[in-house]
Design a protein around this motif. Structure first.
Motif, PDB file in Angstrom:
ATOM      1  N   TYR A 258       5.907  -5.516  44.374  1.00 43.67           N
ATOM      2  CA  TYR A 258       6.556  -4.742  43.326  1.00 43.67           C
ATOM      3  C   TYR A 258       7.503  -5.611  42.496  1.00 43.67           C
ATOM      4  O   TYR A 258       7.973  -5.218  41.452  1.00 43.67           O
TER       5      TYR A 258
ATOM      6  N   TYR B 217       1.998  -4.059  41.821  1.00 45.69           N
ATOM      7  CA  TYR B 217       2.400  -2.775  41.250  1.00 45.69           C
ATOM      8  C   TYR B 217       3.786  -2.955  40.619  1.00 45.69           C
ATOM      9  O   TYR B 217       4.483  -3.935  40.877  1.00 45.69           O
ATOM     10  N   GLY B 218       4.195  -2.010  39.787  1.00 42.88           N
ATOM     11  CA  GLY B 218       5.510  -2.115  39.146  1.00 42.88           C
ATOM     12  C   GLY B 218       5.620  -3.422  38.372  1.00 42.88           C
ATOM     13  O   GLY B 218       4.648  -3.865  37.736  1.00 42.88           O
ATOM     14  N   ASP B 219       6.778  -4.066  38.432  1.00 43.35           N
ATOM     15  CA  ASP B 219       6.964  -5.336  37.717  1.00 43.35           C
ATOM     16  C   ASP B 219       6.150  -6.469  38.343  1.00 43.35           C
ATOM     17  O   ASP B 219       6.013  -7.543  37.753  1.00 43.35           O
TER      18      ASP B 219
ATOM     19  N   ALA C  38       0.128   0.288  35.276  1.00 46.53           N
ATOM     20  CA  ALA C  38       1.356  -0.495  35.185  1.00 46.53           C
ATOM     21  C   ALA C  38       1.166  -1.709  34.273  1.00 46.53           C
ATOM     22  O   ALA C  38       2.063  -2.082  33.513  1.00 46.53           O
TER      23      ALA C  38
ATOM     24  N   ARG D  26       3.054  -2.280  30.525  1.00 49.12           N
ATOM     25  CA  ARG D  26       3.956  -3.422  30.323  1.00 49.12           C
ATOM     26  C   ARG D  26       3.391  -4.432  29.332  1.00 49.12           C
ATOM     27  O   ARG D  26       3.998  -5.471  29.109  1.00 49.12           O
TER      28      ARG D  26
ATOM     29  N   ARG E 205       9.719  -5.967  47.284  1.00 57.24           N
ATOM     30  CA  ARG E 205      10.274  -5.546  46.002  1.00 57.24           C
ATOM     31  C   ARG E 205      11.619  -6.238  45.758  1.00 57.24           C
ATOM     32  O   ARG E 205      12.177  -6.833  46.641  1.00 57.24           O
TER      33      ARG E 205
ATOM     34  N   ASP F 154      15.128   1.272  34.308  1.00 54.90           N
ATOM     35  CA  ASP F 154      13.738   1.359  33.883  1.00 54.90           C
ATOM     36  C   ASP F 154      13.142   2.671  34.398  1.00 54.90           C
ATOM     37  O   ASP F 154      13.053   2.886  35.598  1.00 54.90           O
TER      38      ASP F 154
ATOM     39  N   SER G  61      10.251   3.722  34.559  1.00 57.49           N
ATOM     40  CA  SER G  61       8.948   3.672  35.238  1.00 57.49           C
ATOM     41  C   SER G  61       9.105   3.556  36.760  1.00 57.49           C
ATOM     42  O   SER G  61       8.176   3.866  37.492  1.00 57.49           O
TER      43      SER G  61
ATOM     44  N   GLU H 202       6.513   5.489  38.957  1.00 57.25           N
ATOM     45  CA  GLU H 202       5.511   4.707  39.697  1.00 57.25           C
ATOM     46  C   GLU H 202       5.629   4.926  41.205  1.00 57.25           C
ATOM     47  O   GLU H 202       4.618   4.982  41.912  1.00 57.25           O
TER      48      GLU H 202
ATOM     49  N   HIS I 142       8.447   1.147  50.769  1.00 55.38           N
ATOM     50  CA  HIS I 142       9.776   1.124  50.133  1.00 55.38           C
ATOM     51  C   HIS I 142       9.644   0.906  48.632  1.00 55.38           C
ATOM     52  O   HIS I 142       8.912   0.026  48.201  1.00 55.38           O
ATOM     53  N   PHE I 143      10.358   1.678  47.879  1.00 58.08           N
ATOM     54  CA  PHE I 143      10.385   1.444  46.435  1.00 58.08           C
ATOM     55  C   PHE I 143      11.827   1.371  45.956  1.00 58.08           C
ATOM     56  O   PHE I 143      12.707   1.966  46.523  1.00 58.08           O
TER      57      PHE I 143
END
Lengths: 139, 110
Positions: A8, A40-42, A83, A87, A139, B13, B15, B19, B109-110
């Motif tokens: 992430y 995923y995500g950034d 995603a 972006r 993450r 952010d 998102s 997400e 985990h996010f």
């Protein structure tokens, strides 16, 4: 043991991107199986090939490192398509090709991501969790 | 298969929340038993008055995700109360969170 990794974190964060890469290297060296790496995500910035203006080419160093590892170990590396599109990492382009009979044929291509990565949806994340002994989030 | 999503950070952010919850919604569609736990600054996503787009929180019920938990200590640290949140969430103490975690097959985990 069969692992899947969910990444992430953006490759702009050096520590956050090095940790999952070293984790992947180490588990492969120790004889474990890496079922899938899901960006995923950034984390989707990792797969950018630098061809689009929305990100800098220097970020692709992380992606090339992953691509080399994937090539060496035949890894399945999936990037969340939503995603990536949100972006501006990848872009859908409609290409018109003149067909043999003179009519135009439209084909959609996605550009902007490095070889070795494939764009797909969150179903691949669920599949990874279902088929792995351990799923680790970074993450 | 039991999946717990832990949201323990808050980002500007928008998102991030969407997400995180999308991963839960997709898992629910594929038949996983999904639970959610808000911890740390993540509890601020549940604040009743916020600029954050909370639509994806409201979508959880549509997808049958009803096991939503929140760290009671984090709530009080952020001056929130369980009875005044954007969606209904059960407050848990440390021991109850431990029990919740051990009951899962996978934790993200996010």
């Amino acid at each position: 043991m069969k692992f899947s990794l969910i990444i992430y974190s953006s490759p702009q964060d050096q520590l956050a991107y090095q940790t999952p890469f070293r984790y992947a290297q180490t588990l492969l060296e120790q004889g474990h199986e890496l079922y899938r790496v899901f960006f995923y995500g950034d984390g989707v910035h990792t797969c950018a090939d630098g061809s689009l203006e929305s990100h800098s080419a220097e970020l692709t160093g992380a992606g090339s490192q992953w691509a080399d590892l994937a090539h060496k170990h035949d890894l399945d590396m999936v990037v969340c398509v939503t995603a990536a599109l949100e972006r501006g990492i990848a872009r859908e382009e409609k290409l018109d090709h003149p067909a043999c009979d003179g009519n135009q044929q439209s084909k959609t291509e996605i550009r902007g991501i490095l070889d070795g990565f494939q764009l797909s949806g969150l179903g691949q994340l669920v599949d990874a969790m279902a088929n792995s002994d351990r799923t680790i989030t970074f993450r | 298969m039991k999946l717990l999503l832990i949201i323990n950070s808050l980002t500007a952010d928008t998102s991030h929340l969407k997400e995180s919850l999308d991963a839960g919604l997709t898992s629910a569609v594929f038949g996983l038993e999904v639970s959610l736990l808000f911890q740390g600054e993540g509890v601020l996503y549940l604040a009743p008055e916020t600029d954050i787009n909370q639509q994806s929180l409201k979508d959880l019920a549509i997808y049958g995700i009803e096991n939503i938990y929140v760290d009671e200590q984090a709530l009080s640290q952020h001056q929130l109360t369980a009875t005044h949140l954007a969606i209904s969430a059960m407050p848990l103490d440390n021991q109850a969170m431990g029990t919740l975690l051990t009951a899962q097959d996978t934790v993200l985990h996010f």
